[in-house]
Design a protein around this motif. Structure first.
Motif, PDB file in Angstrom:
ATOM      1  N   PRO A  21      44.343 -69.477 -31.075  1.00  0.00           N
ATOM      2  CA  PRO A  21      44.096 -69.553 -32.519  1.00  0.00           C
ATOM      3  C   PRO A  21      43.440 -70.858 -32.957  1.00  0.00           C
ATOM      4  O   PRO A  21      42.487 -70.861 -33.750  1.00  0.00           O
ATOM      5  CB  PRO A  21      45.504 -69.402 -33.119  1.00  0.00           C
ATOM      6  N   LEU A  22      43.919 -71.997 -32.437  1.00  0.00           N
ATOM      7  CA  LEU A  22      43.319 -73.268 -32.811  1.00  0.00           C
ATOM      8  C   LEU A  22      41.973 -73.484 -32.112  1.00  0.00           C
ATOM      9  O   LEU A  22      41.087 -74.145 -32.658  1.00  0.00           O
ATOM     10  CB  LEU A  22      44.275 -74.430 -32.488  1.00  0.00           C
ATOM     11  N   ASP A  23      41.810 -72.918 -30.936  1.00  0.00           N
ATOM     12  CA  ASP A  23      40.522 -73.014 -30.256  1.00  0.00           C
ATOM     13  C   ASP A  23      39.461 -72.260 -31.046  1.00  0.00           C
ATOM     14  O   ASP A  23      38.296 -72.677 -31.102  1.00  0.00           O
ATOM     15  CB  ASP A  23      40.625 -72.438 -28.840  1.00  0.00           C
ATOM     16  N   LEU A  24      39.845 -71.158 -31.665  1.00  0.00           N
ATOM     17  CA  LEU A  24      38.933 -70.384 -32.497  1.00  0.00           C
ATOM     18  C   LEU A  24      38.397 -71.247 -33.636  1.00  0.00           C
ATOM     19  O   LEU A  24      37.191 -71.275 -33.910  1.00  0.00           O
ATOM     20  CB  LEU A  24      39.655 -69.157 -33.056  1.00  0.00           C
ATOM     21  N   ILE A  25      39.272 -71.991 -34.298  1.00  0.00           N
ATOM     22  CA  ILE A  25      38.848 -72.877 -35.387  1.00  0.00           C
ATOM     23  C   ILE A  25      37.937 -73.969 -34.842  1.00  0.00           C
ATOM     24  O   ILE A  25      36.903 -74.299 -35.423  1.00  0.00           O
ATOM     25  CB  ILE A  25      40.066 -73.511 -36.085  1.00  0.00           C
ATOM     26  N   LYS A  26      38.321 -74.555 -33.696  1.00  0.00           N
ATOM     27  CA  LYS A  26      37.532 -75.645 -33.108  1.00  0.00           C
ATOM     28  C   LYS A  26      36.099 -75.213 -32.832  1.00  0.00           C
ATOM     29  O   LYS A  26      35.145 -75.894 -33.186  1.00  0.00           O
ATOM     30  CB  LYS A  26      38.213 -76.126 -31.826  1.00  0.00           C
ATOM     31  N   VAL A  27      35.928 -74.049 -32.210  1.00  0.00           N
ATOM     32  CA  VAL A  27      34.599 -73.562 -31.875  1.00  0.00           C
ATOM     33  C   VAL A  27      33.789 -73.283 -33.131  1.00  0.00           C
ATOM     34  O   VAL A  27      32.607 -73.615 -33.221  1.00  0.00           O
ATOM     35  CB  VAL A  27      34.690 -72.297 -30.987  1.00  0.00           C
ATOM     36  N   ARG A  28      34.418 -72.699 -34.143  1.00  0.00           N
ATOM     37  CA  ARG A  28      33.684 -72.380 -35.372  1.00  0.00           C
ATOM     38  C   ARG A  28      33.300 -73.640 -36.139  1.00  0.00           C
ATOM     39  O   ARG A  28      32.248 -73.694 -36.774  1.00  0.00           O
ATOM     40  CB  ARG A  28      34.514 -71.430 -36.248  1.00  0.00           C
ATOM     41  N   ARG A  85      33.314 -83.397 -35.121  1.00  0.00           N
ATOM     42  CA  ARG A  85      33.813 -82.363 -36.028  1.00  0.00           C
ATOM     43  C   ARG A  85      34.737 -81.418 -35.268  1.00  0.00           C
ATOM     44  O   ARG A  85      34.369 -80.846 -34.252  1.00  0.00           O
ATOM     45  CB  ARG A  85      32.652 -81.572 -36.631  1.00  0.00           C
ATOM     46  N   GLY A  86      35.955 -81.261 -35.766  1.00  0.00           N
ATOM     47  CA  GLY A  86      36.922 -80.384 -35.121  1.00  0.00           C
ATOM     48  C   GLY A  86      37.834 -81.087 -34.138  1.00  0.00           C
ATOM     49  O   GLY A  86      38.694 -80.463 -33.532  1.00  0.00           O
ATOM     50  N   LEU A  87      37.660 -82.436 -33.987  1.00  0.00           N
ATOM     51  CA  LEU A  87      38.472 -83.168 -33.021  1.00  0.00           C
ATOM     52  C   LEU A  87      39.951 -83.162 -33.391  1.00  0.00           C
ATOM     53  O   LEU A  87      40.813 -83.093 -32.508  1.00  0.00           O
ATOM     54  CB  LEU A  87      37.975 -84.617 -32.894  1.00  0.00           C
ATOM     55  N   THR A  88      40.268 -83.239 -34.680  1.00  0.00           N
ATOM     56  CA  THR A  88      41.675 -83.233 -35.098  1.00  0.00           C
ATOM     57  C   THR A  88      42.360 -81.926 -34.712  1.00  0.00           C
ATOM     58  O   THR A  88      43.439 -81.922 -34.116  1.00  0.00           O
ATOM     59  CB  THR A  88      41.788 -83.450 -36.624  1.00  0.00           C
ATOM     60  N   VAL A  89      41.711 -80.812 -35.049  1.00  0.00           N
ATOM     61  CA  VAL A  89      42.253 -79.503 -34.688  1.00  0.00           C
ATOM     62  C   VAL A  89      42.381 -79.387 -33.176  1.00  0.00           C
ATOM     63  O   VAL A  89      43.388 -78.903 -32.642  1.00  0.00           O
ATOM     64  CB  VAL A  89      41.343 -78.381 -35.229  1.00  0.00           C
ATOM     65  N   CYS A  90      41.358 -79.862 -32.469  1.00  0.00           N
ATOM     66  CA  CYS A  90      41.360 -79.783 -31.013  1.00  0.00           C
ATOM     67  C   CYS A  90      42.483 -80.625 -30.404  1.00  0.00           C
ATOM     68  O   CYS A  90      43.106 -80.219 -29.428  1.00  0.00           O
ATOM     69  CB  CYS A  90      40.009 -80.259 -30.477  1.00  0.00           C
ATOM     70  N   SER A  91      42.744 -81.796 -30.980  1.00  0.00           N
ATOM     71  CA  SER A  91      43.790 -82.674 -30.456  1.00  0.00           C
ATOM     72  C   SER A  91      45.175 -82.059 -30.635  1.00  0.00           C
ATOM     73  O   SER A  91      46.029 -82.154 -29.745  1.00  0.00           O
ATOM     74  CB  SER A  91      43.730 -84.036 -31.147  1.00  0.00           C
ATOM     75  N   ILE A  92      45.396 -81.437 -31.798  1.00  0.00           N
ATOM     76  CA  ILE A  92      46.677 -80.757 -32.035  1.00  0.00           C
ATOM     77  C   ILE A  92      46.861 -79.635 -31.018  1.00  0.00           C
ATOM     78  O   ILE A  92      47.916 -79.503 -30.388  1.00  0.00           O
ATOM     79  CB  ILE A  92      46.735 -80.196 -33.472  1.00  0.00           C
TER      80      ILE A  92
END
Length: 296
Positions: A21-28, A258-265
């Motif tokens: 689920p979080l990987d989906l956000i990261k890629v988008r 961009r998306g590093l925060t989501v990716c780190s979590i």
């Protein structure tokens, strides 16, 4: 098959299911080019249906399990070979280089897996991983599955070098402060060190990952539209250097993170569980930490 193969395979598959689920956000977020900054409603729309929670998981669950198995086997064998050939005791330098070799060895699996996964996550309307793989093979052959393979290999080699290095470094630091290494007492340490290793890894290669995502998800046909709309249906797709130059020129330096925060979590939780699963399986198979890494 060796113990580290099965431990790597199972832990890799578990990690994908937890982190998708979080990987989906990261890629988008990475693929969003000239689109406005994300809002709360944008994040909500990332999960417009229940099925979106597992969008793009088919390829990685199959592929990443094999990738993780190959990674751990290559890492363990490379580290043992380094230390034996150089007459060294295990140290952080050989750990990094063995991890880099292990990461490079995964290229044969990671390049097509990443390409299919990213295109499945960006496709609208939703398209299954199998349809995307079939479409790529029909249009471009096996070579098409490895589009963006060079930057993927570079990302994996550098990233996995830091992955094992940071896990060993944090493990040594924790172990130096307590004597009991039984797994039941050690679970918190494994979860913490695994999570930290995930964050360090992604922080070290995130710009490369963004470039990889944009290279692999350039518009290539109706099966994957709209993908990166700003790159459009160009006669020839751009390479990694051209994508990097274009991205920096149009969006500046900040976009590479961009998306590093989501990716780190995501990285913390996924790698905490993944390392815990790996260590537990290795222990159950008689090859826990402190025993010979050359698992039989």
């Amino acid at each position: 098959m060796s113990a580290d193969f099965w431990a790597g395979y199972i832990s890799g598959a578990v990690g994908i299911l937890i982190g998708n689920p979080l990987d989906l956000i990261k890629v988008r977020l990475q693929a969003r080019d000239a689109i406005s900054a994300p809002t709360t409603s944008t994040f909500v729309r990332q999960f417009e249906s229940k099925s979106s929670l597992i969008t793009g998981t088919a390829a990685p669950v199959v592929g990443y399990g094999a990738l993780n198995a190959l990674l751990f086997v290559s890492y363990n064998r490379s580290e043992a070979a380094f230390n034996s050939a150089l007459g060294l005791s295990p140290n952080l330098w050989t750990t990094w280089f063995a991890g880099a070799i292990g990461g490079l060895a995964t290229w044969i699996v990671s390049a097509p897996t990443e390409l299919i996964k990213c295109r499945a996550q960006l496709a609208s309307p939703p398209v299954s991983s199998w349809i995307i793989a079939r479409d790529v093979l029909r249009r471009e052959g096996v070579r098409g599955l490895y589009f963006g393979g060079v930057v993927t290999a570079l990302r994996d080699s550098i990233g996995y070098g830091f992955y094992f290095w940071s896990y060993e470094l944090s493990s040594k630091w924790v172990e130096s402060r307590r004597q009991d290494s039984a797994f039941t007492q050690d679970a918190t340490k494994v979860l913490l060190c695994g999570g930290l290793a995930g964050i360090v890894t992604w922080a070290s290669i995130f710009p490369l990952d963004l470039i990889k995502t944009r290279v692999q998800t350039q518009a290539f046909g109706p099966a994957a539209a709209p993908l990166l709309e700003s790159y459009g249906a160009q006669p020839g797709r751009l390479g990694a250097i051209e994508i990097t130059s274009k991205t920096y020129r149009e969006e500046g330096l900040r976009v590479f993170f961009r998306g590093l925060t989501v990716c780190s979590i995501r990285a913390f939780f996924v790698n905490a569980v993944q390392w815990a699963a790996y260590e537990w399986i290795m222990l159950e198979l008689g090859h826990g930490r402190g025993k010979d890494k050359q698992a039989a």
